[in-house]
Scaffold this active site. Structure first.
Site, mmCIF file in Angstrom:
data_model
loop_
_atom_site.group_PDB
_atom_site.id
_atom_site.type_symbol
_atom_site.label_atom_id
_atom_site.label_comp_id
_atom_site.label_asym_id
_atom_site.label_seq_id
_atom_site.Cartn_x
_atom_site.Cartn_y
_atom_site.Cartn_z
ATOM 1 N N HIS A 16 50.870 -4.323 17.063
ATOM 2 C CA HIS A 16 50.169 -3.040 16.948
ATOM 3 C C HIS A 16 49.495 -3.006 15.575
ATOM 4 C CE1 HIS A 16 49.927 1.347 16.312
ATOM 5 N NE2 HIS A 16 50.022 1.469 17.619
ATOM 6 N N ASP A 33 59.679 -4.460 14.356
ATOM 7 C CA ASP A 33 59.061 -3.201 14.748
ATOM 8 C C ASP A 33 59.744 -2.761 16.050
ATOM 9 O OD1 ASP A 33 57.531 -1.178 15.774
ATOM 10 O OD2 ASP A 33 55.603 -2.187 15.527
ATOM 11 N N GLN A 76 58.887 0.314 20.214
ATOM 12 C CA GLN A 76 58.926 0.276 21.690
ATOM 13 C C GLN A 76 60.234 -0.296 22.229
ATOM 14 O OE1 GLN A 76 56.736 1.789 23.436
ATOM 15 N NE2 GLN A 76 54.927 1.893 22.115
ATOM 16 N N LYS A 87 58.850 8.587 20.154
ATOM 17 C CA LYS A 87 58.852 7.666 21.304
ATOM 18 C C LYS A 87 60.241 7.586 21.940
ATOM 19 C CE LYS A 87 55.220 4.681 19.385
ATOM 20 N NZ LYS A 87 54.024 5.173 20.070
ATOM 21 N N CYS A 105 45.700 0.280 20.279
ATOM 22 C CA CYS A 105 45.911 -0.059 18.861
ATOM 23 C C CYS A 105 46.357 -1.516 18.721
ATOM 24 C CB CYS A 105 46.914 0.873 18.181
ATOM 25 S SG CYS A 105 46.429 2.581 18.257
HETATM 26 N N1 C6P Z 1 52.064 2.902 19.793
HETATM 27 C C1 C6P Z 1 50.964 3.408 21.898
HETATM 28 O O1 C6P Z 1 50.380 4.159 22.686
HETATM 29 P P1 C6P Z 1 53.638 5.620 15.210
HETATM 30 O O2 C6P Z 1 52.229 5.959 15.583
HETATM 31 O O3 C6P Z 1 53.814 5.417 13.737
HETATM 32 O O4 C6P Z 1 54.647 6.536 15.804
HETATM 33 O O5 C6P Z 1 53.947 4.204 15.923
HETATM 34 C C2 C6P Z 1 53.130 3.113 15.663
HETATM 35 C C3 C6P Z 1 53.505 1.963 16.531
HETATM 36 C C4 C6P Z 1 54.061 0.838 15.951
HETATM 37 N N2 C6P Z 1 54.436 -0.220 16.673
HETATM 38 C C5 C6P Z 1 54.313 -0.240 18.007
HETATM 39 C C6 C6P Z 1 54.779 -1.438 18.772
HETATM 40 C C7 C6P Z 1 53.752 0.866 18.667
HETATM 41 O O6 C6P Z 1 53.621 0.832 19.984
HETATM 42 C C8 C6P Z 1 53.321 1.985 17.914
HETATM 43 C C9 C6P Z 1 52.673 3.168 18.573
HETATM 44 C C10 C6P Z 1 51.519 3.979 20.615
HETATM 45 O O7 C6P Z 1 51.126 2.211 22.128
HETATM 46 C C11 C6P Z 1 50.506 4.823 19.921
HETATM 47 S S1 C6P Z 1 49.114 3.912 19.369
#
Ligand code: C6P
Length: 410
Positions: free
Chosen positions: A123, A200, A203, A226, A367
């Protein structure tokens, strides 16, 4: 015992919404999850009953809010099986957590010519902070390739991790492919070569049991929104021996011990890394979300999502115009399914699914633009499952795709 997703769905007020008389089918869970009544109530109750700034007040209400905030930290520690609450820093989410590491750890420990190993499936949150650091320090980014089946090859990763590698940073579960990466094996490889590992978990931790000590990682990041919790609250785990080497990230109130006109000294861990008034009310919401997930059971939840993923791959895979991305073996993946439908742009598909069928999915690059390039597509459609989804939701998705195909044929 059967996983009672339909029963759990009743705990989520928003999921009783209808559009044009059709029950909302919410499949945009990788973007953000819906919130159970227990989480909404925990945050409301906090504001109605216990709200006061933390770590400052000498009165009982402030003691109560501080205890609730620090109790939430202990909840996160237990959920990740970290050794100590000193290793748990509250942040706004995964993005801020990674930026904290890139700034506070990276600027101290990464020098010219050093290498940072990422994968092609990251991401942007786990790519751009490292680009910024590499540009500033003249460090080098290396990428573990994504294989045609959507996995990474440990042998190829091993070849990229060298004594020049300071850090390996990778997602545990891809937000596009659903791939579960072998982070435990990668941690061993990194350790053997003297590098650190950031996982990370944005997910992964909402969907499967995670144990940071079992993985053997040095950093682990998550986003509360999430995993049933409010937006604007997340966490960063840093192994204590590493955290002790890190200078502060932000300066301000609460992160200091003593302040003079020309310098300051730092608070104890973890507060040294939490400048300013923290988001304590939503930390209480995160604790309630962890209680909810723990009561459901992470292993049962993962099993449920695996069954839904298998069903979705089966049904979508039967459709002539559908291309699926990511591993076919459901044991290698979480509950995220990306796909494209021949002749229908993913954005059009998402709009038609919404307007015709009240099915909410995400369409776009998610993203992860470099991964889109690797897949040779501009965008994909994506469905992601959670504890309140049932097979009927996937049937509604498939029906909606058929409708979109008909609309685009005419
Ligand atoms: N992915 C998706 O629709 P934040 O925005 O900080 O809560 O998370 C960022 C982020 C980091 N790593 C991974 C693997 C992610 O999937 C995400 C966020 C969302 O896929 C929003 S773009």
């Amino acid at each position: 015992m059967r996983f009672d997703a339909a029963g759990l769905r009743k705990e989520f007020p928003i999921l009783s919404r209808e559009f044009d008389g059709k029950r909302l089918v919410y499949l945009d869970n990788p973007a953000t999850t819906q919130k159970p009544r227990a989480v909404i109530d925990a945050v409301s109750r906090f504001y109605e009953h216990s709200n006061a700034n933390v770590h400052r007040g000498a009165y009982r209400l402030a003691e109560e809010s501080t205890a609730a905030y620090e109790g939430a930290r202990e909840k996160v520690r237990g959920f990740l099986n970290a050794a100590s609450v000193e290793e748990i820093i509250f942040t706004r989410g995964a993005t801020e957590s990674i930026n904290l590491v890139a700034y506070a750890w990276g600027r101290k420990h990464v020098a010219e010519g050093d290498e940072i190993v990422l994968t092609e499936m990251e991401h942007h949150s786990n790519l751009v902070p490292w680009q910024l650091l590499a540009q500033e320090k003249k460090a080098v980014l290396r990428f573990v390739p994504v294989e045609n089946d959507g996995t990474i090859d440990v042998t190829r990763a091993a070849a990229l991790i060298t004594p020049r590698t300071r850090l390996v940073s990778m997602t545990q579960v891809s937000n596009v492919l659903g791939t579960i990466n072998p982070v435990r094996r990668i941690a061993e490889l990194a350790r053997e070569r003297g590098a650190l590992l950031l996982v990370d978990g944005a997910q992964s931790v909402p969907h499967m049991a995670v144990d940071v000590r079992d993985i053997g990682c040095d950093f682990f990041v998550l986003s509360g929104h999430k995993m049933l919790a409010p937006t604007g609250i997340g966490a960063l785990y840093v192994r204590k021996a590493v955290l002790e080497t890190m200078p502060p990230f932000h300066g301000g109130g609460d992160m200091i011990r003593q302040v003079f006109l020309d310098h300051a000294t730092w608070n104890d861990l973890p507060w040294k890394f939490e400048a300013g008034t923290p988001n304590f009310a939503d930390a209480v919401g995160l604790a309630a979300a962890i209680d909810f997930l723990s009561a459901v059971g992470l292993d049962a939840l993962q099993e449920h999502e695996r069954a839904l993923t298998g069903y979705a791959i089966g049904r979508l895979g039967e459709m002539a115009g559908v291309t699926l991305y990511g591993p076919r073996d459901v044991a290698l993946r979480g509950g995220v399914v990306s796909f494209n439908v021949e002749g229908v742009h993913p954005h059009d598909l998402a709009t038609i699914l919404d307007r015709e069928s009240a099915v909410a999915i995400r369409a776009g690059h998610h993203c992860a633009q470099p991964l889109m390039k690797r897949l040779n597509v501009a965008a994909t459609a994506r469905a992601g499952f959670y504890l309140y989804n049932v097979e009927e939701d996937i049937d509604r998705l498939v029906e909606g795709i058929h409708k979109a195909e008909e609309i685009f044929k005419t």
